[in-house]
Design a protein around this motif. Sequence first.
Motif, PDB file in Angstrom:
ATOM      1  N   LEU A   1       0.844  -1.195   0.000  1.00  0.00           N
ATOM      2  CA  LEU A   1       0.000   0.000   0.000  1.00  0.00           C
ATOM      3  C   LEU A   1       0.882   1.250   0.000  1.00  0.00           C
ATOM      4  O   LEU A   1       1.955   1.258   0.617  1.00  0.00           O
ATOM      5  CB  LEU A   1      -0.910   0.008   1.229  1.00  0.00           C
ATOM      6  CG  LEU A   1      -2.016  -1.051   1.260  1.00  0.00           C
ATOM      7  CD1 LEU A   1      -2.712  -1.049   2.622  1.00  0.00           C
ATOM      8  CD2 LEU A   1      -3.035  -0.793   0.155  1.00  0.00           C
ATOM      9  N   PRO A   2       0.459   2.324  -0.690  1.00  0.00           N
ATOM     10  CA  PRO A   2       1.299   3.531  -0.788  1.00  0.00           C
ATOM     11  C   PRO A   2       1.308   4.356   0.489  1.00  0.00           C
ATOM     12  O   PRO A   2       0.894   5.516   0.515  1.00  0.00           O
ATOM     13  CB  PRO A   2       0.658   4.289  -1.949  1.00  0.00           C
ATOM     14  CG  PRO A   2      -0.778   3.896  -1.914  1.00  0.00           C
ATOM     15  CD  PRO A   2      -0.777   2.441  -1.484  1.00  0.00           C
ATOM     16  N   VAL A   3       1.755   3.727   1.566  1.00  0.00           N
ATOM     17  CA  VAL A   3       1.815   4.375   2.870  1.00  0.00           C
ATOM     18  C   VAL A   3       3.263   4.318   3.348  1.00  0.00           C
ATOM     19  O   VAL A   3       3.859   3.236   3.396  1.00  0.00           O
ATOM     20  CB  VAL A   3       0.902   3.676   3.897  1.00  0.00           C
ATOM     21  CG1 VAL A   3       1.010   4.343   5.263  1.00  0.00           C
ATOM     22  CG2 VAL A   3      -0.546   3.679   3.410  1.00  0.00           C
ATOM     23  N   LEU A   4       3.823   5.453   3.675  1.00  0.00           N
ATOM     24  CA  LEU A   4       5.202   5.498   4.168  1.00  0.00           C
ATOM     25  C   LEU A   4       5.249   5.105   5.633  1.00  0.00           C
ATOM     26  O   LEU A   4       4.329   5.432   6.395  1.00  0.00           O
ATOM     27  CB  LEU A   4       5.775   6.908   3.981  1.00  0.00           C
ATOM     28  CG  LEU A   4       6.038   7.305   2.532  1.00  0.00           C
ATOM     29  CD1 LEU A   4       6.233   8.809   2.414  1.00  0.00           C
ATOM     30  CD2 LEU A   4       7.257   6.579   1.996  1.00  0.00           C
ATOM     31  N   PRO A   5       6.305   4.407   6.086  1.00  0.00           N
ATOM     32  CA  PRO A   5       7.497   4.016   5.328  1.00  0.00           C
ATOM     33  C   PRO A   5       7.422   2.619   4.742  1.00  0.00           C
ATOM     34  O   PRO A   5       8.460   1.989   4.522  1.00  0.00           O
ATOM     35  CB  PRO A   5       8.573   4.074   6.409  1.00  0.00           C
ATOM     36  CG  PRO A   5       7.869   3.595   7.634  1.00  0.00           C
ATOM     37  CD  PRO A   5       6.454   4.117   7.528  1.00  0.00           C
ATOM     38  N   LEU A   6       6.218   2.072   4.496  1.00  0.00           N
ATOM     39  CA  LEU A   6       6.098   0.756   3.889  1.00  0.00           C
ATOM     40  C   LEU A   6       6.725   0.755   2.501  1.00  0.00           C
ATOM     41  O   LEU A   6       6.945   1.804   1.895  1.00  0.00           O
ATOM     42  CB  LEU A   6       4.630   0.355   3.804  1.00  0.00           C
ATOM     43  CG  LEU A   6       3.843   0.329   5.120  1.00  0.00           C
ATOM     44  CD1 LEU A   6       2.419  -0.138   4.860  1.00  0.00           C
ATOM     45  CD2 LEU A   6       4.514  -0.561   6.147  1.00  0.00           C
ATOM     46  N   ASP A   7       6.983  -0.433   1.979  1.00  0.00           N
ATOM     47  CA  ASP A   7       7.622  -0.529   0.668  1.00  0.00           C
ATOM     48  C   ASP A   7       6.774   0.112  -0.419  1.00  0.00           C
ATOM     49  O   ASP A   7       7.298   0.728  -1.347  1.00  0.00           O
ATOM     50  CB  ASP A   7       7.888  -2.000   0.332  1.00  0.00           C
ATOM     51  CG  ASP A   7       8.952  -2.610   1.237  1.00  0.00           C
ATOM     52  OD1 ASP A   7       9.919  -1.897   1.569  1.00  0.00           O
ATOM     53  OD2 ASP A   7       8.824  -3.784   1.612  1.00  0.00           O
ATOM     54  N   GLY A   8       5.455  -0.026  -0.319  1.00  0.00           N
ATOM     55  CA  GLY A   8       4.591   0.626  -1.301  1.00  0.00           C
ATOM     56  C   GLY A   8       4.709   2.131  -1.249  1.00  0.00           C
ATOM     57  O   GLY A   8       4.633   2.804  -2.280  1.00  0.00           O
ATOM     58  N   GLY A   9       4.906   2.679  -0.057  1.00  0.00           N
ATOM     59  CA  GLY A   9       5.120   4.118   0.063  1.00  0.00           C
ATOM     60  C   GLY A   9       6.430   4.552  -0.568  1.00  0.00           C
ATOM     61  O   GLY A   9       6.517   5.616  -1.202  1.00  0.00           O
ATOM     62  N   GLN A  10       7.473   3.736  -0.420  1.00  0.00           N
ATOM     63  CA  GLN A  10       8.761   4.047  -1.047  1.00  0.00           C
ATOM     64  C   GLN A  10       8.636   4.013  -2.572  1.00  0.00           C
ATOM     65  O   GLN A  10       9.194   4.853  -3.275  1.00  0.00           O
ATOM     66  CB  GLN A  10       9.824   3.043  -0.588  1.00  0.00           C
ATOM     67  CG  GLN A  10       9.989   2.925   0.915  1.00  0.00           C
ATOM     68  CD  GLN A  10      10.585   4.170   1.554  1.00  0.00           C
ATOM     69  OE1 GLN A  10      11.036   5.090   0.875  1.00  0.00           O
ATOM     70  NE2 GLN A  10      10.577   4.205   2.879  1.00  0.00           N
ATOM     71  N   VAL A  11       7.891   3.014  -3.079  1.00  0.00           N
ATOM     72  CA  VAL A  11       7.673   2.942  -4.526  1.00  0.00           C
ATOM     73  C   VAL A  11       6.880   4.152  -5.003  1.00  0.00           C
ATOM     74  O   VAL A  11       7.190   4.755  -6.046  1.00  0.00           O
ATOM     75  CB  VAL A  11       6.935   1.635  -4.889  1.00  0.00           C
ATOM     76  CG1 VAL A  11       6.517   1.637  -6.360  1.00  0.00           C
ATOM     77  CG2 VAL A  11       7.824   0.428  -4.598  1.00  0.00           C
ATOM     78  N   CYS A  12       5.859   4.528  -4.242  1.00  0.00           N
ATOM     79  CA  CYS A  12       5.045   5.696  -4.598  1.00  0.00           C
ATOM     80  C   CYS A  12       5.904   6.946  -4.687  1.00  0.00           C
ATOM     81  O   CYS A  12       5.770   7.739  -5.628  1.00  0.00           O
ATOM     82  CB  CYS A  12       3.938   5.873  -3.570  1.00  0.00           C
ATOM     83  SG  CYS A  12       2.861   7.293  -3.848  1.00  0.00           S
ATOM     84  N   ARG A  13       6.798   7.127  -3.731  1.00  0.00           N
ATOM     85  CA  ARG A  13       7.691   8.290  -3.743  1.00  0.00           C
ATOM     86  C   ARG A  13       8.529   8.321  -5.017  1.00  0.00           C
ATOM     87  O   ARG A  13       8.663   9.364  -5.675  1.00  0.00           O
ATOM     88  CB  ARG A  13       8.613   8.243  -2.520  1.00  0.00           C
ATOM     89  CG  ARG A  13       9.731   9.270  -2.565  1.00  0.00           C
ATOM     90  CD  ARG A  13      10.771   9.013  -1.503  1.00  0.00           C
ATOM     91  NE  ARG A  13      10.352   9.531  -0.219  1.00  0.00           N
ATOM     92  CZ  ARG A  13      10.281   8.814   0.899  1.00  0.00           C
ATOM     93  NH1 ARG A  13      10.570   7.526   0.864  1.00  0.00           N
ATOM     94  NH2 ARG A  13       9.921   9.377   2.034  1.00  0.00           N
ATOM     95  N   GLN A  14       9.088   7.178  -5.403  1.00  0.00           N
ATOM     96  CA  GLN A  14       9.934   7.128  -6.591  1.00  0.00           C
ATOM     97  C   GLN A  14       9.118   7.331  -7.867  1.00  0.00           C
ATOM     98  O   GLN A  14       9.597   7.945  -8.827  1.00  0.00           O
ATOM     99  CB  GLN A  14      10.687   5.798  -6.643  1.00  0.00           C
ATOM    100  CG  GLN A  14      11.634   5.566  -5.485  1.00  0.00           C
ATOM    101  CD  GLN A  14      12.683   6.642  -5.351  1.00  0.00           C
ATOM    102  OE1 GLN A  14      13.125   7.231  -6.340  1.00  0.00           O
ATOM    103  NE2 GLN A  14      13.095   6.922  -4.125  1.00  0.00           N
TER     104      GLN A  14
END
Length: 258
Positions: free
Chosen positions: A154-167
Amino acid sequence: MIAEPQPTPYDLTFRIFRFPVRIHPMFWLTTLLTGQTSLQRESPLPLLAIWVAVVFVSILVHELGHAFAFRWFRADSRVCLYWFGGLATSNNPPGRPWPSIAVSLAGPGAGFILAAIVFATNRASGWSVQSLYTYEAYYQLMWVNLAWGLMNLLPVLPLDGGQVCRQLYRIGGARRSEEAALKTSVAVGAVVAAYGLMDYLGQPRALFNEIPSELRFQSLFTTVLFALLAYGSYQALEQLRSYSPWESSYDDTPWRRR
């Protein structure tokens, strides 16, 4: 929640595949707390021990996925398990967006591979039906590596999905990619926390009765976790807005700022 904790005298340390691994004592405590429902069942202590072993193996595999991805990009890496999961860090991580995305996805990917191996071996031998304990190990391995892995995307920081979303915001040319990623994190984290709370309270019943059990949280722990993540992102967003453009970059990833 993305900073590596300070070492303690009670840390367990070892090496695996030449990666330094450190296990903070809070990792064991939080794992025991999340498995407390085992205490309400028959044979509670063996079931709790299975839960702790499953979480340990699954999260270690997840973090090793990140570590091997760092190694692929010729970066050093170390693993620390603590609190609600773990962290794979590097002193010289890849700075470009696509390699950073690959490193973020490698963790959940490793968990999915482990789940596939568990599923395939069970289909081949039927080991999960040998006893209550083998069934519990099978079920928990599949749940942690699939459900937690998907939740981690999920696009929630600092989860991996959040890191991907940032990039992805950086690749898309967003003017303030860090701010955009934090706004997304706040919104998604708040929605997931609200969803989990309603499901935990069983309201509205008509809605949740139509949702497959695999997609339902029914856990106050999950609700609190995403509420804390959303609040942490909100705090980071407010702090970021107070920065002067000459004092900080909006586009530095957490590992580059350390």
